[in-house]
Design an enzyme around this catalytic site. Structure first.
Site: not given
Ligand code: FES
Length: 135
Positions: A94-95
């Protein structure tokens, strides 16, 4: 290396990498590791999150959903990272991004810096993970 079934990162940081930690402090959610959900021992509550500045020890698990961030040690612009990237870790799911002290950037899914496990030096070159007091 594991501690309580969790992966532990041990990394030697260069003087350039340590200098890079200061440059992006204003982009971090908890630069002094004051939050307590994922503990940082008092001896690692400093800007480098470690006992010896050059040796970084942390649990390699993201505080969002428990993925393992990947190392992105090279500084400079690259995909999914800010242009002033100083080296660090990227959680691919999810970065979330983390600096080379494991400090999470602001406005990312991960709420906290990854845990620093209890640890201590038995000698200059011997590191014990899981305990931080001499028996
Ligand atoms: S598990 Fe790391 S960003 Fe989602």
């Amino acid at each position: 290396m594991e501690w309580r079934g969790k992966p532990v990162w041990i990394m030697r940081r260069t003087p350039e990498q340590l200098a890079g930690l200061k440059k992006i402090e204003n982009q971090l959610a908890d630069p002094n590791s004051q939050r307590t959900a994922y503990p940082t021992p008092d001896y690692a509550k400093n800007e480098v999150r470690s006992i010896k500045p050059e040796v970084f020890v942390a649990v390699g698990i993201c505080s969002h959903l428990g993925c393992s961030p990947t190392d992105k040690l090279a500084a400079g612009p690259q995909p999914s990272l800010p242009d002033d990237w100083q080296g660090g870790f990227l959680c691919p799911c999810h970065g979330s991004t983390f600096d080379l002290a494991g400090r999470v950037y602001k406005n990312k899914p991960a709420p906290d810096n990854p845990e620093v496990p209890p640890h201590m030096y038995l000698s200059d070159n011997r590191l014990l993970i899981g305990e931080d007091k001499k028996a």
